[in-house]
Design a protein around this motif. Structure first.
Motif, mmCIF file in Angstrom:
data_model
loop_
_atom_site.group_PDB
_atom_site.id
_atom_site.type_symbol
_atom_site.label_atom_id
_atom_site.label_comp_id
_atom_site.label_asym_id
_atom_site.label_seq_id
_atom_site.Cartn_x
_atom_site.Cartn_y
_atom_site.Cartn_z
ATOM 1 N N THR A 61 0.829 -1.201 0.000
ATOM 2 C CA THR A 61 0.000 0.000 0.000
ATOM 3 C C THR A 61 0.864 1.251 0.000
ATOM 4 O O THR A 61 1.915 1.305 0.625
ATOM 5 N N THR A 62 0.386 2.244 -0.702
ATOM 6 C CA THR A 62 0.991 3.574 -0.876
ATOM 7 C C THR A 62 2.269 3.538 -1.713
ATOM 8 O O THR A 62 2.794 4.595 -2.056
ATOM 9 N N ILE A 63 2.794 2.356 -2.055
ATOM 10 C CA ILE A 63 3.988 2.271 -2.894
ATOM 11 C C ILE A 63 3.552 1.895 -4.307
ATOM 12 O O ILE A 63 2.850 0.917 -4.502
ATOM 13 N N GLY A 64 3.970 2.653 -5.278
ATOM 14 C CA GLY A 64 3.623 2.325 -6.649
ATOM 15 C C GLY A 64 4.289 1.038 -7.101
ATOM 16 O O GLY A 64 5.345 0.646 -6.605
ATOM 17 N N SER A 65 3.656 0.374 -8.049
ATOM 18 C CA SER A 65 4.188 -0.874 -8.588
ATOM 19 C C SER A 65 5.307 -0.580 -9.573
ATOM 20 O O SER A 65 5.571 0.565 -9.946
ATOM 21 N N SER A 66 5.957 -1.636 -10.028
ATOM 22 C CA SER A 66 6.803 -1.505 -11.206
ATOM 23 C C SER A 66 5.893 -1.290 -12.423
ATOM 24 O O SER A 66 4.691 -1.534 -12.363
ATOM 25 N N THR A 67 6.469 -0.830 -13.512
ATOM 26 C CA THR A 67 5.688 -0.528 -14.708
ATOM 27 C C THR A 67 5.575 -1.774 -15.592
ATOM 28 O O THR A 67 6.575 -2.428 -15.874
ATOM 29 N N GLN A 68 4.357 -2.098 -16.001
ATOM 30 C CA GLN A 68 4.141 -3.152 -16.967
ATOM 31 C C GLN A 68 3.603 -2.530 -18.257
ATOM 32 O O GLN A 68 3.148 -1.380 -18.265
ATOM 33 N N TYR A 69 3.663 -3.303 -19.318
ATOM 34 C CA TYR A 69 3.218 -2.732 -20.589
ATOM 35 C C TYR A 69 2.335 -3.704 -21.353
ATOM 36 O O TYR A 69 2.406 -4.924 -21.190
ATOM 37 N N LEU A 110 -9.513 4.142 -19.023
ATOM 38 C CA LEU A 110 -9.654 3.312 -17.833
ATOM 39 C C LEU A 110 -11.123 3.263 -17.441
ATOM 40 O O LEU A 110 -11.775 4.305 -17.342
ATOM 41 N N ALA A 111 -11.621 2.066 -17.195
ATOM 42 C CA ALA A 111 -13.030 1.947 -16.804
ATOM 43 C C ALA A 111 -13.310 2.693 -15.507
ATOM 44 O O ALA A 111 -14.382 3.249 -15.322
ATOM 45 N N GLY A 112 -12.322 2.705 -14.606
ATOM 46 C CA GLY A 112 -12.507 3.378 -13.320
ATOM 47 C C GLY A 112 -12.334 4.876 -13.368
ATOM 48 O O GLY A 112 -12.538 5.560 -12.359
ATOM 49 N N GLY A 113 -11.927 5.394 -14.505
ATOM 50 C CA GLY A 113 -11.779 6.842 -14.651
ATOM 51 C C GLY A 113 -10.756 7.418 -13.692
ATOM 52 O O GLY A 113 -9.766 6.777 -13.337
ATOM 53 N N THR A 114 -11.029 8.644 -13.256
ATOM 54 C CA THR A 114 -10.081 9.335 -12.371
ATOM 55 C C THR A 114 -10.027 8.708 -10.987
ATOM 56 O O THR A 114 -9.088 8.966 -10.228
ATOM 57 N N ALA A 115 -10.994 7.876 -10.619
ATOM 58 C CA ALA A 115 -10.985 7.222 -9.313
ATOM 59 C C ALA A 115 -10.175 5.930 -9.317
ATOM 60 O O ALA A 115 -10.019 5.280 -8.280
ATOM 61 N N SER A 116 -9.644 5.551 -10.467
ATOM 62 C CA SER A 116 -8.922 4.287 -10.580
ATOM 63 C C SER A 116 -7.611 4.321 -9.813
ATOM 64 O O SER A 116 -6.961 5.373 -9.694
ATOM 65 N N ASN A 117 -7.192 3.153 -9.285
ATOM 66 C CA ASN A 117 -5.877 3.013 -8.658
ATOM 67 C C ASN A 117 -4.774 2.909 -9.708
ATOM 68 O O ASN A 117 -3.587 2.998 -9.380
ATOM 69 N N GLU A 150 0.765 1.397 -14.387
ATOM 70 C CA GLU A 150 1.228 1.311 -13.008
ATOM 71 C C GLU A 150 0.019 1.312 -12.093
ATOM 72 O O GLU A 150 -1.088 1.715 -12.493
ATOM 73 N N VAL A 151 0.218 0.889 -10.832
ATOM 74 C CA VAL A 151 -0.878 0.861 -9.869
ATOM 75 C C VAL A 151 -0.354 1.224 -8.488
ATOM 76 O O VAL A 151 0.781 0.912 -8.133
ATOM 77 N N THR A 152 -1.179 1.904 -7.716
ATOM 78 C CA THR A 152 -0.920 2.179 -6.309
ATOM 79 C C THR A 152 -2.133 1.708 -5.522
ATOM 80 O O THR A 152 -3.270 2.051 -5.857
ATOM 81 N N VAL A 153 -1.870 0.938 -4.459
ATOM 82 C CA VAL A 153 -2.946 0.341 -3.675
ATOM 83 C C VAL A 153 -3.178 1.165 -2.412
ATOM 84 O O VAL A 153 -2.230 1.526 -1.716
ATOM 85 N N GLY A 188 14.237 -7.466 -0.612
ATOM 86 C CA GLY A 188 13.897 -6.176 -1.186
ATOM 87 C C GLY A 188 12.397 -5.973 -1.252
ATOM 88 O O GLY A 188 11.609 -6.906 -1.085
ATOM 89 N N ASP A 189 11.985 -4.731 -1.482
ATOM 90 C CA ASP A 189 10.557 -4.388 -1.417
ATOM 91 C C ASP A 189 9.853 -4.494 -2.771
ATOM 92 O O ASP A 189 8.732 -4.018 -2.921
ATOM 93 N N ARG A 190 10.494 -5.132 -3.753
ATOM 94 C CA ARG A 190 9.840 -5.334 -5.045
ATOM 95 C C ARG A 190 9.631 -6.836 -5.243
ATOM 96 O O ARG A 190 10.519 -7.539 -5.725
ATOM 97 N N PRO A 191 8.472 -7.349 -4.854
ATOM 98 C CA PRO A 191 8.244 -8.795 -4.925
ATOM 99 C C PRO A 191 7.769 -9.307 -6.284
ATOM 100 O O PRO A 191 7.410 -10.471 -6.403
ATOM 101 N N GLU A 192 7.764 -8.448 -7.312
ATOM 102 C CA GLU A 192 7.365 -8.923 -8.627
ATOM 103 C C GLU A 192 8.341 -9.998 -9.119
ATOM 104 O O GLU A 192 9.501 -10.047 -8.697
#
Length: 435
Positions: A53-61, A79-86, A115-118, A237-241
């Motif tokens: 949470t609060t940490i952005g993900s790595s970038t996927q394409y 985005l289906a979620g519009g401006t409210a999307s994560n 990218e996503v932020t939870v 490390g904090d990147r578990p991808e």
């Protein structure tokens, strides 16, 4: 003359109309407006593994392909979620949540970066955060799903500075602090145990370190890691991808200084750092200056698995593997014993020129002056030292150094040294295998 000029004007007007007509016809012919056209996607679902949470993900394409022989216009990408999307998307270099009239040339592709932020939910229960990217082309609608698995966490963020090092004291003087497995712990900077403070980490606790972060047990402090076989304590490390799963050098180290309180680590997994454990005396000897290690894995270090300077380590049932420099480097003397442990170094990210196990009895400063230190004991009992070099042990005994005592007892080692010469490398035989 006027009649002739009038004819020329009519001719020019007709020519312009013909040119406009041909141009319009070509443009119409070059753009596919068939409602049956469909885009092709490199995948139908973009998956983001555990995101804190609060940490952005790595970038996927996502690759979006026009399979037709004519160019098309994607009338809408959003985005289906519009401006409210994560989620956040970038289409051909432009960031936003909605895009119109995106041109894709014939048999060509565009990239969409995601990218996503939870957002936190206050519990350790995994969260599933979903959305989708909607596409409309000539009235035909398609979508690609977005799925992220999020976890809430405790965050330790450095609020003080020591040079370029950011740190936060998590256990002050005479303070006992306990970390539990209720939530993962994410560290930005260094988490510091101050003099006379102590940190106990309970079984199953997960500690994640950001780039260049670590855990520092300052002089006089104490660390106790109480993992179990079923519930080990993990440091990583904090990147578990998946890309980062075995990537070395993602964080800095666990650093333990002199203390009259014995630190201990039992059933831990320490992965993907620069140095797994660095134990050393900063200023003065304080009591035993001892670290006990049991049932612990240290792997994928871009430096050393264990780097120790004039310290006392008692270790049993260890696996230390795949380090760019050393699995174990014991410098400036000290007192060490490893039992039933494996040091296997098959580092493959670059060329390795250093042995798996190294120890010496001196310190050499920048002016080449030698300072002697006593290596009172460096015992490897029932151990395996192996790797992809022809020589995996260096016993560096300087004539100006201090005492130099070591032993490989019932050990399997990879070396080109004369193991019958006690002045170089003493290797007692492995016991015969029972039938």
């Amino acid at each position: 003359m006027q009649i002739r000029q009038r004819n020329i004007n009519w001719f020019l007007a007709a020519l312009i109309l013909v040119i406009i007509g041909v141009s319009s016809s070509c443009k119409k012919d070059n753009v596919l407006e068939d409602q049956g056209v469909t885009l092709r996607f490199s995948q139908d679902t973009l998956m983001f593994d555990t995101v804190f949470t609060t940490i952005g993900s790595s970038t996927q394409y996502l690759i979006v392909t026009n399979p037709e022989n004519q160019k098309i216009y994607i009338s809408s990408i959003r985005l289906a979620g519009g401006t409210a999307s994560n989620y956040r998307i970038n289409v051909d270099g432009q960031s936003g949540v909605s895009f119109t009239n995106v041109e894709v040339a014939a048999n060509d592709s565009i990239y969409i970066f995601v990218e996503v932020t939870v957002d936190p939910n206050g519990t350790n229960s995994p969260m599933i955060v979903t959305d989708s990217i909607l596409f409309e082309t000539n009235g035909n609608q398609q979508d690609v799903d977005l799925v992220a698995f999020g976890r809430d966490a405790y965050f330790i963020v450095g609020n003080k500075s020591f040079g370029n090092l950011k740190y936060k004291i998590v256990a002050g003087e005479h303070i006992d602090t306990t970390w539990t497995k209720i939530k993962p712990i994410v560290v930005y900077g260094y988490a510091v145990v101050d003099s006379t403070g102590s940190l106990t980490i309970e079984a199953g606790t997960e500690i994640y370190f950001h780039n260049k972060s670590g855990l520092w047990i300052y002089k006089g402090g104490k660390l106790t890691v109480n993992g179990t076989l079923a519930d080990p304590v993990t440091f990583q490390g904090d990147r578990p991808e998946p890309y980062y799963e075995n990537l070395p050098g993602q964080w800095d180290r666990i650093w333990i200084n002199e203390s009259d309180a014995e630190s201990s680590i039992n059933y831990a997994i320490i992965r993907n750092a620069f140095i797994g454990i660095q134990s050393e005396i900063l200023q003065d000897v304080m009591g035993a200056n001892k670290l006990t290690l049991k049932n612990t894995i240290i792997e994928n270090m871009s430096g050393a698995g264990i780097l120790s300077r004039y310290y006392q380590i008692d270790a049993e049932n260890m696996v230390i593997s795949n380090c760019q420099q050393y699995c174990v480097a014991l410098t400036m003397g000290g007192d060490y014993e490893f039992r039933q442990s494996t040091f296997g170094n098959y580092w493959s990210y670059s060329t390795r020129k250093t042995p798996s196990v190294y120890f010496n009895n001196y310190y050499e400063d920048q002016d080449k002056k030698i300072y002697p230190f006593d290596l009172t004991k460096a015992n490897f009992i029932n151990c395996i030292v192996y790797g992809n070099l022809s020589e995996e042990i260096v016993a560096d005994n300087n004539s100006k150094g201090g005492q130099f005592h070591f032993l490989f007892d019932h050990a399997l080692v990879k070396t080109e040294q004369n193991t019958s010469d006690p002045n170089r490398l003493l290797l007692l035989p492995m016991p015969a295998r029972e039938a």
